[in-house]
Design an enzyme around this catalytic site. Structure first.
Site, PDB file in Angstrom:
ATOM      1  N   HIS A 201       0.823  -1.202   0.000  1.00 37.01           N
ATOM      2  CA  HIS A 201       0.000   0.000   0.000  1.00 37.01           C
ATOM      3  C   HIS A 201       0.862   1.258   0.000  1.00 37.01           C
ATOM      4  O   HIS A 201       1.891   1.330   0.664  1.00 37.01           O
ATOM      5  CB  HIS A 201      -0.907   0.022   1.235  1.00 37.01           C
ATOM      6  CG  HIS A 201      -2.146  -0.795   1.093  1.00 37.01           C
ATOM      7  ND1 HIS A 201      -3.016  -0.657   0.031  1.00 37.01           N
ATOM      8  CD2 HIS A 201      -2.683  -1.761   1.895  1.00 37.01           C
ATOM      9  CE1 HIS A 201      -4.027  -1.497   0.182  1.00 37.01           C
ATOM     10  NE2 HIS A 201      -3.847  -2.190   1.303  1.00 37.01           N
ATOM     11  N   CYS A 257       0.111   2.447  -4.755  1.00 37.03           N
ATOM     12  CA  CYS A 257      -0.671   3.622  -5.124  1.00 37.03           C
ATOM     13  C   CYS A 257       0.132   4.898  -4.874  1.00 37.03           C
ATOM     14  O   CYS A 257       0.960   4.957  -3.966  1.00 37.03           O
ATOM     15  CB  CYS A 257      -1.965   3.672  -4.312  1.00 37.03           C
ATOM     16  SG  CYS A 257      -3.067   2.282  -4.581  1.00 37.03           S
TER      17      CYS A 257
END
Length: 410
Positions: A201, A257
């Site tokens: 992440h 991301c």
């Protein structure tokens, strides 16, 4: 992805433009104390803080041995790659001028990637946590095999951190990641080839030192981010980029991301090989539309505020880019492929019967199908693998002006 607030990132480096380093500089980074209320260790293990990187066990976990690598270091009798003159030229051995935007007489050095090799591979599925991922650990396994078989990285020179391991030193906690990053670059010499791969992440946090055009720093999330917090791009740059000597190569793959500038490298290239500039014209059009909408409603104060906001944004964006070029440019040879733009998310995918990160899969596949590409060809082939399947657009960035038509080496 996550946008969790945590302790503010470290203050921006204000030392001005760094001179080329002739020897390994003293490292001012201090290890953060490990949070007293961290996540419970794996069963049957009592956690103790890892040793300093001078005694860093390498690797943390070693995958099963493979057969000897068929990879052979290229010969350098000519400027073209290997023995095929039609391939992209290899990097020049001479030091290069930064050119426009850099201080006069400042130079960088491409790496020949013929020296020592080291790799740090981090895959976090966030097992048992909200927003659990599926393919990140697979990414690390596949990347380890690819590095060994294609580029000759030895298994004993790889450190692997994944959150399915029982050894607490192999778990990708914040402190383990930071120490492994220091291990990666320690004592690096010209023509060494270092590699970091992060699959997990990523997110954004407000920029506190004015070096980001969009006003946000990129961050990655260790497995214990809820307690220890995230890791900011400024911190990763100071640990892994700033200390490197001219001619040291660091290749980074960030499959997360908002990872476009995860290492704060100031030179970002388009698929045409053109150095990108801030798209203030697009922002101007968006703000002009808002101003016209306010005018149509009779809200003259809204028109004024929108105009002032754009002028401020344009000034800050230009200033941030100049600050980044002047403080984050490096005489070393640092190249990064990131999974998406700063404003985009990255996807999990399902390929060849298993979950994977889209960028990690495309990076490996494109090179297996077509070895010996230029930087520009590799960027476009990665984009082509993802085009039509995902909205994310992988990015190519560098610590110095890059001749994108040179052979991609690492």
């Amino acid at each position: 992805m996550y946008h969790r607030n945590s302790a503010p990132p470290p203050p921006g480096w204000s030392g001005g433009y760094p001179p080329p380093q002739s020897q390994w500089p003293p490292h001012s980074y201090q290890y953060p104390p490990y949070p007293p209320q961290g996540p419970p260790p794996p069963p049957a293990h009592s956690y103790s803080p890892p040793p300093t990187y001078g005694n860093y066990p390498s690797p943390y976990s070693t995958p099963p041995p493979h057969s000897p690598s068929p990879y052979q270091h290229p010969q350098h009798g000519h400027s073209r790659s290997w023995t095929n003159p039609s391939l992209p030229p290899r990097p020049p051995r001479e030091s290069q001028s930064f050119g426009k935007g850099a201080p006069s007489n400042y130079r960088f050095q491409y790496s020949e990637c013929t020296g020592r090799r080291r790799a740090l591979l981090i895959g976090i599925n966030y097992i048992g946590q909200p927003n659990q991922l599926r393919g990140c650990i697979n990414d690390v396994t596949n990347m380890s095999t690819f590095l060994h078989e294609r580029f000759g990285y030895r298994r004993e020179d790889m450190v692997i951190l994944t959150d399915d391991q029982k050894n607490p030193m192999s778990v990708p906690t914040k402190i383990n990641i930071l120490r492994a990053m220091q291990w990666l670059v320690k004592d690096a010499q010209p023509n060494d080839s270092l590699f970091i791969h992060f699959s997990g992440h990523g997110g954004r946090t407000p920029d506190l030192d004015g070096d980001e055009e969009d006003g946000y720093d990129d961050v990655i999330y260790p497995v214990d981010y809820r307690v220890a917090g995230h890791i900011v791009d400024d911190e990763m740059h100071n640990i892994m980029v700033r200390p490197l000597q001219p001619g040291v190569r660091l290749t980074a793959i960030f499959d997360s991301c908002h990872s476009g500038t995860a290492l704060d490298l100031p030179y970002v290239y388009s698929t045409q090989g053109i150095l990108k500039e801030p798209n203030l014209a697009k922002e101007a059009a968006q703000d002009l539309f808002s101003a016209l909408a306010s005018y149509g409603k009779g809200d003259l104060s809204g028109v004024a505020m929108t105009a002032i906001g754009f002028l401020k944004k344009a000034a800050i964006g230009d200033s941030a880019r100049q600050r980044t070029v002047m403080t984050k440019t490096s005489p070393a040879d640092v190249v990064m492929f990131s999974g998406s733009k700063d404003t985009q998310t990255s996807a999990d995918t399902f390929q060849d019967g298993e979950a994977r990160g889209a960028l990690s899969w495309a990076f490996i596949k494109s090179q297996k199908q077509r070895p010996n590409q230029s930087y520009l060809q590799l960027l476009n082939s990665i984009r082509a693998e993802l085009e039509g399947k995902y909205t994310q657009k992988p990015q190519l960035s560098c610590s110095h002006p890059l001749d994108v038509n040179l052979l991609f080496v690492m």
